[in-house]
Design a protein around this motif. Structure first.
Motif, PDB file in Angstrom:
ATOM      1  N   ARG A   1       0.851  -1.193   0.000  1.00  0.00           N
ATOM      2  CA  ARG A   1       0.000   0.000   0.000  1.00  0.00           C
ATOM      3  C   ARG A   1       0.890   1.247   0.000  1.00  0.00           C
ATOM      4  NH1 ARG A   1      -2.840  -3.437   3.652  1.00  0.00           N
ATOM      5  NH2 ARG A   1      -4.899  -4.035   2.836  1.00  0.00           N
ATOM      6  N   TYR A   2       1.600   1.438   1.112  1.00  0.00           N
ATOM      7  CA  TYR A   2       2.469   2.601   1.240  1.00  0.00           C
ATOM      8  C   TYR A   2       3.926   2.239   0.986  1.00  0.00           C
ATOM      9  CZ  TYR A   2      -1.276   5.360   3.365  1.00  0.00           C
ATOM     10  OH  TYR A   2      -2.439   6.055   3.582  1.00  0.00           O
ATOM     11  N   CYS A   3       4.648   3.251   0.508  1.00  0.00           N
ATOM     12  CA  CYS A   3       6.099   3.163   0.411  1.00  0.00           C
ATOM     13  C   CYS A   3       6.711   4.350   1.149  1.00  0.00           C
ATOM     14  CB  CYS A   3       6.562   3.199  -1.044  1.00  0.00           C
ATOM     15  SG  CYS A   3       6.149   1.742  -2.016  1.00  0.00           S
ATOM     16  N   PHE A   4       7.872   4.111   1.741  1.00  0.00           N
ATOM     17  CA  PHE A   4       8.660   5.234   2.223  1.00  0.00           C
ATOM     18  C   PHE A   4       9.161   6.024   1.013  1.00  0.00           C
ATOM     19  CE2 PHE A   4       9.058   2.095   5.727  1.00  0.00           C
ATOM     20  CZ  PHE A   4       8.492   2.867   6.744  1.00  0.00           C
ATOM     21  N   LEU A   5       9.680   7.190   1.248  1.00  0.00           N
ATOM     22  CA  LEU A   5      10.000   8.087   0.142  1.00  0.00           C
ATOM     23  C   LEU A   5      11.111   7.559  -0.759  1.00  0.00           C
ATOM     24  CD1 LEU A   5       9.650  11.592   1.821  1.00  0.00           C
ATOM     25  CD2 LEU A   5       7.897  10.085   0.853  1.00  0.00           C
ATOM     26  N   ASP A   6      11.885   6.593  -0.253  1.00  0.00           N
ATOM     27  CA  ASP A   6      12.923   5.980  -1.086  1.00  0.00           C
ATOM     28  C   ASP A   6      12.392   4.801  -1.894  1.00  0.00           C
ATOM     29  OD1 ASP A   6      12.561   4.072   0.865  1.00  0.00           O
ATOM     30  OD2 ASP A   6      14.678   3.931   1.439  1.00  0.00           O
ATOM     31  N   GLY A   7      11.089   4.521  -1.772  1.00  0.00           N
ATOM     32  CA  GLY A   7      10.483   3.435  -2.522  1.00  0.00           C
ATOM     33  C   GLY A   7      10.422   2.117  -1.784  1.00  0.00           C
ATOM     34  N   SER A   8      11.027   2.029  -0.599  1.00  0.00           N
ATOM     35  CA  SER A   8      10.952   0.791   0.182  1.00  0.00           C
ATOM     36  C   SER A   8       9.553   0.620   0.763  1.00  0.00           C
ATOM     37  CB  SER A   8      12.007   0.788   1.290  1.00  0.00           C
ATOM     38  OG  SER A   8      11.841   1.901   2.158  1.00  0.00           O
ATOM     39  N   LEU A   9       9.204  -0.609   1.095  1.00  0.00           N
ATOM     40  CA  LEU A   9       7.834  -0.942   1.468  1.00  0.00           C
ATOM     41  C   LEU A   9       7.559  -0.694   2.935  1.00  0.00           C
ATOM     42  CD1 LEU A   9       7.470  -4.365  -0.425  1.00  0.00           C
ATOM     43  CD2 LEU A   9       7.024  -2.051  -1.275  1.00  0.00           C
ATOM     44  N   GLU A  10       6.356  -0.200   3.235  1.00  0.00           N
ATOM     45  CA  GLU A  10       5.862  -0.026   4.597  1.00  0.00           C
ATOM     46  C   GLU A  10       4.610  -0.893   4.733  1.00  0.00           C
ATOM     47  OE1 GLU A  10       4.018   1.195   8.163  1.00  0.00           O
ATOM     48  OE2 GLU A  10       3.084   1.168   6.181  1.00  0.00           O
ATOM     49  N   PHE A  11       4.580  -1.778   5.719  1.00  0.00           N
ATOM     50  CA  PHE A  11       3.527  -2.780   5.784  1.00  0.00           C
ATOM     51  C   PHE A  11       2.451  -2.531   6.836  1.00  0.00           C
ATOM     52  CE2 PHE A  11       7.047  -5.220   3.891  1.00  0.00           C
ATOM     53  CZ  PHE A  11       6.402  -5.704   2.763  1.00  0.00           C
ATOM     54  N   LYS A  12       2.686  -1.666   7.807  1.00  0.00           N
ATOM     55  CA  LYS A  12       1.784  -1.559   8.947  1.00  0.00           C
ATOM     56  C   LYS A  12       0.570  -0.673   8.683  1.00  0.00           C
ATOM     57  CE  LYS A  12       5.376  -2.373  12.418  1.00  0.00           C
ATOM     58  NZ  LYS A  12       6.070  -1.805  13.613  1.00  0.00           N
ATOM     59  N   ASN A  13       0.730   0.354   7.894  1.00  0.00           N
ATOM     60  CA  ASN A  13      -0.302   1.376   7.734  1.00  0.00           C
ATOM     61  C   ASN A  13      -1.371   0.925   6.734  1.00  0.00           C
ATOM     62  OD1 ASN A  13      -1.804   3.699   7.625  1.00  0.00           O
ATOM     63  ND2 ASN A  13      -0.171   4.991   6.828  1.00  0.00           N
TER      64      ASN A  13
END
Length: 274
Positions: free
Chosen positions: A184-196
């Protein structure tokens, strides 16, 4: 012939039938593209799989996270949860036939005429669309092989969350699966964020953004996706189409007719899950 693309059905078979009737879908001449998560949470996963499989070449299916998890349950890797409502499917006489068919479906599809691509969750901002197509084939080769159970066993986990072409083995396949089915979300460097799992309005965009809002996203072809019910289909970026409007959560099932970009929607007929 019309081309229809529908978001996450998740066992909402009755709503699917009402939606198809609303759009005058004709399986003899129209195509139905399904953006993954055919099963789980709704009451009629068995009916949904039987119907979609029965459409033959009129249906184009990709796998979502719930579909892959169902395959893992089928293979004894995980136990089914009661709120996924999969017991009827797993005990059906044609369960093995249906799930072997499901196992052979892809992670990504491109329309041969209109050139749009369909994925369940999205395409990594760290990939080009052509690269994504090749990476999807890597996972599909394992899933279609005789040792597919190994892939299903090792696909769980949040790491790695950043892409490297040097990744190999389970980590590489896990990252690819997570992009296509969980992102869904990515950090600004394009890496994945899974919790939100919240909507963008409730999220600090200086820390993370929806994957499709990063400037590096390849938009050389239109991208259609499901998976993210909190968006309710609202994607404010041209050429990106969100189709999950949270039917199983008490909202609606939504379908897009590609030729004229008309949306069809049918409200959930069940009490929302909790």
């Amino acid at each position: 012939m019309a081309t229809y693309i529908v978001g996450d059905i998740q066992g909402c078979y009755d709503e699917l039938q009402q939606l198809l009737a609303l759009a005058n879908f004709d399986s003899n001449k129209d195509e139905l593209w399904l953006a993954g998560d055919l099963v789980a949470r709704g009451n009629q996963s068995l009916e949904t799989l039987r119907f979609v499989k029965g459409l033959g070449d009129s249906a184009k299916v990709i796998l979502g996270n719930h579909d892959l998890h169902l395959l893992a349950i089928w293979q004894g890797i995980h136990l089914a949860k009661s709120n996924d409502k999969l017991d009827v499917l797993l005990n059906a006489p044609d369960c093995d036939e249906l799930l072997n068919w499901l196992r052979l479906q892809p992670l990504m599809l491109r329309h041969p005429e209109f050139d749009f691509v369909m994925v369940h969750a999205g395409i990594s901002p760290q990939w080009t669309i052509k690269q994504a197509e090749q990476l999807a084939l890597e996972v599909e080769a394992e899933l279609h092989s005789s040792h597919f159970k190994t892939l299903l066993k090792n696909m769980y986990g949040n790491h790695p969350n950043n892409w490297s072409e040097a990744q190999q083995g389970d980590e590489r396949l896990r990252f690819i699966i997570n992009v296509f089915t969980r992102m869904r979300y990515c950090f600004l460097d394009g890496s994945l964020e899974f919790k939100n799992k919240l909507g963008p309005a409730e999220t600090d965009s200086s820390i993370m953004k929806p994957w499709f809002e990063l400037d590096s996203v390849d938009q050389s072809s239109p991208i259609l996706f499901g998976h993210w019910a909190a968006l309710l289909g609202k994607v404010n970026k041209q050429g990106i189409y969100g189709l999950d409007t949270g039917c199983v959560w008490g909202n609606s099932l939504t379908m897009l007719r590609w030729q004229d970009k008309k949306h069809f929607s049918f409200a959930c007929t069940l009490l929302p899950i909790k």
